[in-house]
Design a protein around this motif. Structure first.
Motif, PDB file in Angstrom:
ATOM      1  N   LEU A   1      -4.899 -14.005  12.238  1.00  0.00           N
ATOM      2  CA  LEU A   1      -6.113 -14.194  11.910  1.00  0.00           C
ATOM      3  C   LEU A   1      -7.359 -14.273  13.015  1.00  0.00           C
ATOM      4  CD1 LEU A   1      -7.595 -17.448  12.160  1.00  0.00           C
ATOM      5  CD2 LEU A   1      -5.625 -17.800  10.812  1.00  0.00           C
ATOM      6  N   THR A   2      -6.852 -14.364  14.241  1.00  0.00           N
ATOM      7  CA  THR A   2      -7.786 -14.149  15.283  1.00  0.00           C
ATOM      8  C   THR A   2      -7.743 -13.012  15.846  1.00  0.00           C
ATOM      9  OG1 THR A   2      -5.931 -14.973  16.461  1.00  0.00           O
ATOM     10  CG2 THR A   2      -7.634 -16.754  16.295  1.00  0.00           C
ATOM     11  N   ASP A   3      -7.294 -11.753  15.329  1.00  0.00           N
ATOM     12  CA  ASP A   3      -7.521 -10.654  15.573  1.00  0.00           C
ATOM     13  C   ASP A   3      -8.370  -9.929  14.746  1.00  0.00           C
ATOM     14  OD1 ASP A   3      -5.225 -10.825  17.644  1.00  0.00           O
ATOM     15  OD2 ASP A   3      -3.674 -10.461  16.114  1.00  0.00           O
ATOM     16  N   THR A   4      -9.172  -9.251  15.349  1.00  0.00           N
ATOM     17  CA  THR A   4     -10.322  -8.326  14.391  1.00  0.00           C
ATOM     18  C   THR A   4      -9.846  -7.103  14.275  1.00  0.00           C
ATOM     19  OG1 THR A   4     -12.037  -9.899  14.890  1.00  0.00           O
ATOM     20  CG2 THR A   4     -12.576  -7.861  14.014  1.00  0.00           C
ATOM     21  N   ILE A   5      -9.249  -6.619  13.037  1.00  0.00           N
ATOM     22  CA  ILE A   5      -8.755  -5.126  12.780  1.00  0.00           C
ATOM     23  C   ILE A   5      -9.766  -4.550  12.299  1.00  0.00           C
ATOM     24  CG2 ILE A   5      -6.704  -3.974  12.008  1.00  0.00           C
ATOM     25  CD1 ILE A   5      -6.119  -6.243  13.897  1.00  0.00           C
ATOM     26  N   ASP A   6     -10.656  -3.634  12.976  1.00  0.00           N
ATOM     27  CA  ASP A   6     -11.709  -3.172  12.217  1.00  0.00           C
ATOM     28  C   ASP A   6     -11.156  -1.489  12.329  1.00  0.00           C
ATOM     29  OD1 ASP A   6     -11.526  -1.856  14.838  1.00  0.00           O
ATOM     30  OD2 ASP A   6     -13.447  -2.841  15.727  1.00  0.00           O
ATOM     31  N   GLU A   7     -12.189  -0.526  11.848  1.00  0.00           N
ATOM     32  CA  GLU A   7     -11.795   0.767  11.581  1.00  0.00           C
ATOM     33  C   GLU A   7     -11.581   1.510  12.989  1.00  0.00           C
ATOM     34  OE1 GLU A   7     -15.473   2.582  10.021  1.00  0.00           O
ATOM     35  OE2 GLU A   7     -14.419   4.561   9.916  1.00  0.00           O
ATOM     36  N   GLU A   8     -11.776   1.158  14.058  1.00  0.00           N
ATOM     37  CA  GLU A   8     -11.348   1.817  15.261  1.00  0.00           C
ATOM     38  C   GLU A   8      -9.979   1.317  15.387  1.00  0.00           C
ATOM     39  OE1 GLU A   8     -12.457   2.169  20.015  1.00  0.00           O
ATOM     40  OE2 GLU A   8     -13.514   0.824  18.805  1.00  0.00           O
ATOM     41  N   ILE A   9      -9.513   0.251  15.299  1.00  0.00           N
ATOM     42  CA  ILE A   9      -7.969  -0.073  15.559  1.00  0.00           C
ATOM     43  C   ILE A   9      -7.221   0.674  14.438  1.00  0.00           C
ATOM     44  CG2 ILE A   9      -6.279  -2.001  15.431  1.00  0.00           C
ATOM     45  CD1 ILE A   9      -8.542  -3.830  16.756  1.00  0.00           C
ATOM     46  N   ILE A  10      -7.740   0.629  13.332  1.00  0.00           N
ATOM     47  CA  ILE A  10      -6.942   1.208  12.068  1.00  0.00           C
ATOM     48  C   ILE A  10      -6.742   2.556  12.116  1.00  0.00           C
ATOM     49  CG2 ILE A  10      -6.738   1.421   9.542  1.00  0.00           C
ATOM     50  CD1 ILE A  10      -8.276  -1.371   9.385  1.00  0.00           C
ATOM     51  N   LYS A  11      -7.688   3.056  12.594  1.00  0.00           N
ATOM     52  CA  LYS A  11      -7.639   4.795  12.721  1.00  0.00           C
ATOM     53  C   LYS A  11      -6.870   5.246  14.186  1.00  0.00           C
ATOM     54  CE  LYS A  11     -11.431   6.199   9.496  1.00  0.00           C
ATOM     55  NZ  LYS A  11     -12.769   6.344   9.825  1.00  0.00           N
ATOM     56  N   VAL A  12      -6.662   4.205  15.089  1.00  0.00           N
ATOM     57  CA  VAL A  12      -6.302   4.687  16.482  1.00  0.00           C
ATOM     58  C   VAL A  12      -4.824   5.173  16.255  1.00  0.00           C
ATOM     59  CG1 VAL A  12      -5.370   2.574  16.975  1.00  0.00           C
ATOM     60  CG2 VAL A  12      -6.188   4.174  18.703  1.00  0.00           C
ATOM     61  N   ASN A  13      -4.214   5.180  15.139  1.00  0.00           N
ATOM     62  CA  ASN A  13      -2.783   5.472  14.893  1.00  0.00           C
ATOM     63  C   ASN A  13      -2.339   6.086  13.495  1.00  0.00           C
ATOM     64  OD1 ASN A  13       0.074   6.111  14.583  1.00  0.00           O
ATOM     65  ND2 ASN A  13       0.642   3.871  15.148  1.00  0.00           N
ATOM     66  N   PRO A  14      -2.538   7.476  13.552  1.00  0.00           N
ATOM     67  CA  PRO A  14      -2.453   8.122  12.140  1.00  0.00           C
ATOM     68  C   PRO A  14      -1.151   7.826  11.433  1.00  0.00           C
ATOM     69  CG  PRO A  14      -3.271   9.956  13.831  1.00  0.00           C
ATOM     70  CD  PRO A  14      -3.052   8.501  14.655  1.00  0.00           C
ATOM     71  N   LYS A  15      -0.242   7.508  12.276  1.00  0.00           N
ATOM     72  CA  LYS A  15       1.044   7.377  11.653  1.00  0.00           C
ATOM     73  C   LYS A  15       1.506   5.754  11.363  1.00  0.00           C
ATOM     74  CE  LYS A  15       3.312  11.118  13.661  1.00  0.00           C
ATOM     75  NZ  LYS A  15       3.939  11.596  14.886  1.00  0.00           N
ATOM     76  N   LEU A  16       0.458   4.829  11.573  1.00  0.00           N
ATOM     77  CA  LEU A  16       0.510   3.505  11.122  1.00  0.00           C
ATOM     78  C   LEU A  16       1.003   3.518   9.735  1.00  0.00           C
ATOM     79  CD1 LEU A  16       0.106   0.647  12.575  1.00  0.00           C
ATOM     80  CD2 LEU A  16      -2.115   0.761  11.423  1.00  0.00           C
TER      81      LEU A  16
ATOM     82  N   ILE B   1     -11.410   0.055   4.808  1.00  0.00           N
ATOM     83  CA  ILE B   1     -10.809   1.452   5.543  1.00  0.00           C
ATOM     84  C   ILE B   1      -9.331   1.322   5.266  1.00  0.00           C
ATOM     85  CG2 ILE B   1     -10.404   1.973   7.909  1.00  0.00           C
ATOM     86  CD1 ILE B   1     -13.311   2.276   7.066  1.00  0.00           C
ATOM     87  N   ALA B   2      -8.495   0.291   5.423  1.00  0.00           N
ATOM     88  CA  ALA B   2      -7.148   0.540   5.574  1.00  0.00           C
ATOM     89  C   ALA B   2      -6.622   1.231   4.024  1.00  0.00           C
ATOM     90  CB  ALA B   2      -6.486  -0.664   5.620  1.00  0.00           C
ATOM     91  N   THR B   3      -7.294   0.759   2.952  1.00  0.00           N
ATOM     92  CA  THR B   3      -7.047   1.069   1.621  1.00  0.00           C
ATOM     93  C   THR B   3      -7.483   2.487   1.461  1.00  0.00           C
ATOM     94  OG1 THR B   3      -7.399  -0.935   0.777  1.00  0.00           O
ATOM     95  CG2 THR B   3      -7.625   0.705  -0.702  1.00  0.00           C
ATOM     96  N   ASN B   4      -8.484   3.076   1.985  1.00  0.00           N
ATOM     97  CA  ASN B   4      -8.903   4.239   1.914  1.00  0.00           C
ATOM     98  C   ASN B   4      -7.888   5.216   2.730  1.00  0.00           C
ATOM     99  OD1 ASN B   4     -11.192   3.790   0.721  1.00  0.00           O
ATOM    100  ND2 ASN B   4     -12.572   3.871   2.236  1.00  0.00           N
ATOM    101  N   LEU B   5      -7.420   4.775   3.796  1.00  0.00           N
ATOM    102  CA  LEU B   5      -6.331   5.514   4.564  1.00  0.00           C
ATOM    103  C   LEU B   5      -4.758   5.428   3.895  1.00  0.00           C
ATOM    104  CD1 LEU B   5      -7.633   4.846   8.154  1.00  0.00           C
ATOM    105  CD2 LEU B   5      -7.757   6.958   6.768  1.00  0.00           C
ATOM    106  N   LYS B   6      -4.929   4.485   2.815  1.00  0.00           N
ATOM    107  CA  LYS B   6      -3.777   4.446   2.173  1.00  0.00           C
ATOM    108  C   LYS B   6      -2.625   3.580   2.980  1.00  0.00           C
ATOM    109  CE  LYS B   6      -3.659   7.365  -1.792  1.00  0.00           C
ATOM    110  NZ  LYS B   6      -4.833   6.645  -2.286  1.00  0.00           N
ATOM    111  N   ILE B   7      -3.158   2.577   3.751  1.00  0.00           N
ATOM    112  CA  ILE B   7      -2.323   1.831   4.759  1.00  0.00           C
ATOM    113  C   ILE B   7      -2.080   0.317   4.045  1.00  0.00           C
ATOM    114  CG2 ILE B   7      -2.045   0.687   7.018  1.00  0.00           C
ATOM    115  CD1 ILE B   7      -3.499   2.836   8.087  1.00  0.00           C
ATOM    116  N   PRO B   8      -0.609   0.059   3.832  1.00  0.00           N
ATOM    117  CA  PRO B   8      -0.808  -1.155   3.191  1.00  0.00           C
ATOM    118  C   PRO B   8      -1.014  -2.551   4.024  1.00  0.00           C
ATOM    119  CG  PRO B   8       1.415  -0.293   3.722  1.00  0.00           C
ATOM    120  CD  PRO B   8       0.271   0.767   4.190  1.00  0.00           C
TER     121      PRO B   8
END
Ligand code: DGY
Length: 331
Positions: A53-68, A85-92
């Motif tokens: 919960l102390t890690d801010t997982i923002d757009e830049e982090i979510i998008k850094v790895n297209p294979k996440l 953002i995660a939902t738009n990219l279909k990342i669970p």
């Protein structure tokens, strides 16, 4: 090559053991929060990110790895992750609900008891050698038994807090979007509008997630509605209370006390709060027992494993990503 899970900080060993063998683990061994650059680097090269919960997982982090393949949060709250953002990219994205319910309710009650009976102040008084004998007016607090408890958010944790209140023969009020039949039938709880609950309760306790609707739910306006003898408890998320307004209300004796485990600018705790005797401040330890942190770790790693394997995790927070679009409808 083994699939890789990036764990942003050490979590209990049994949970890490669950991953070893089948998976490669990249673990932050240092007992500190990683910088954004470090999280970006780790996320870029992993299959699943297991974060806190102390890690801010923002757009830049979510998008850094297209294979996440997924993000497993080690917490029930997930306001630290940009879910849209995660939902738009279909990342669970998964969380760890259920296993910390009783532990967090226990801590909520520790605060209710400690603030009303001035436990921390009394301990300091005794340690400082000020105790020279029983005194009829020494460190008088307030009763809890038979008083009114106002629960904001009667989900899992709110319900567990209500169950403990039953033993203190308290009148239980709650506010929630939904009716909680269980606490109404079994504990005699009554659902009220927020403003009514604030005006009638002796203890007010927050058990709601942080989102755009609950951010600053409690400001000077809501504090003014409370009894001047009221005690407010927050073991959910700090940003739900406007801290500046809370400090002023406590300084002006508009309310009697506060028990806090979370802060608006966490990990920073406002100077004003630290100066007040009628406040107990804890370092976000709501779920901090060996049993619960281990159980959270097991859930988080189970979720991470499911996501690595392309399966739906048990504790999914964005299940909509799995919904098939109806081809007839969209045609
Ligand atoms: C959570 O899981 O959201 C808690 O705040 C952790 O203690």
């Amino acid at each position: 090559m083994k699939p890789k899970i990036f764990v942003t900080r050490r979590i209990p060993q049994p949970a890490l053991d669950r991953l070893s063998g089948e998976f490669e683990i990249e673990l932050n061994e240092a007992d500190r929060v990683l910088t954004k650059e470090e999280i970006l680097k780790g996320t870029k090269n992993c299959d699943v990110l297991l974060c806190l919960l102390t890690d801010t997982i923002d757009e830049e982090i979510i998008k850094v790895n297209p294979k996440l393949k997924g993000i497993a949060n080690y917490a029930v709250g997930y306001n630290n992750i940009d879910i849209e953002i995660a939902t738009n990219l279909k990342i669970p994205v998964s969380n760890t609900p259920g296993v910390l319910t009783q532990t967090t309710a226990d801590l909520t009650w520790s605060l209710i008891l400690s603030v009303s009976r001035r436990i921390v102040e009394s301990d300091c008084y005794a340690r400082e050698g000020k105790f020279t004998g029983w005194g009829p007016m020494l460190l008088l607090g307030n009763d809890i038994f038979g008083k009114t408890l106002g629960i904001i958010g009667a989900g899992r944790i709110g319900t567990a807090v209500a169950e403990r209140a039953f033993g203190f023969k308290m009148k239980i009020l709650y506010t929630d979007n939904k009716i909680n039949k269980n606490i109404e039938t079994n504990l005699g709880a009554t659902k009220l509008e927020l403003n009514e609950l604030l005006g009638q309760s002796d203890f007010i306790t927050l058990h709601i997630p942080l989102n755009e609707y609950t951010n600053h739910l409690i400001t000077k306006n809501e504090l003014k509605l409370m009894k001047d003898s009221a005690i407010i408890i927050n073991t959910s998320r700090g940003q739900i209370i406007k801290e500046k307004d809370l400090i002023k209300a406590l300084q002006d004796n508009e309310i009697s006390g506060a028990g806090l485990d979370v802060y608006e600018f966490e990990p920073k705790i406002s100077k004003g709060l630290k100066k007040l005797k009628n406040v107990i401040i804890l370092p976000h330890i709501g779920s901090a027992t060996i049993e619960t942190r281990t159980a959270m770790g097991m859930l988080a790693t189970n979720n991470a494993i499911a996501m690595v394997k392309g399966k739906k995790p048990e504790n999914i927070v964005n299940p909509q990503i799995y919904k098939k679009t109806d081809s007839k409808e969209s045609a």
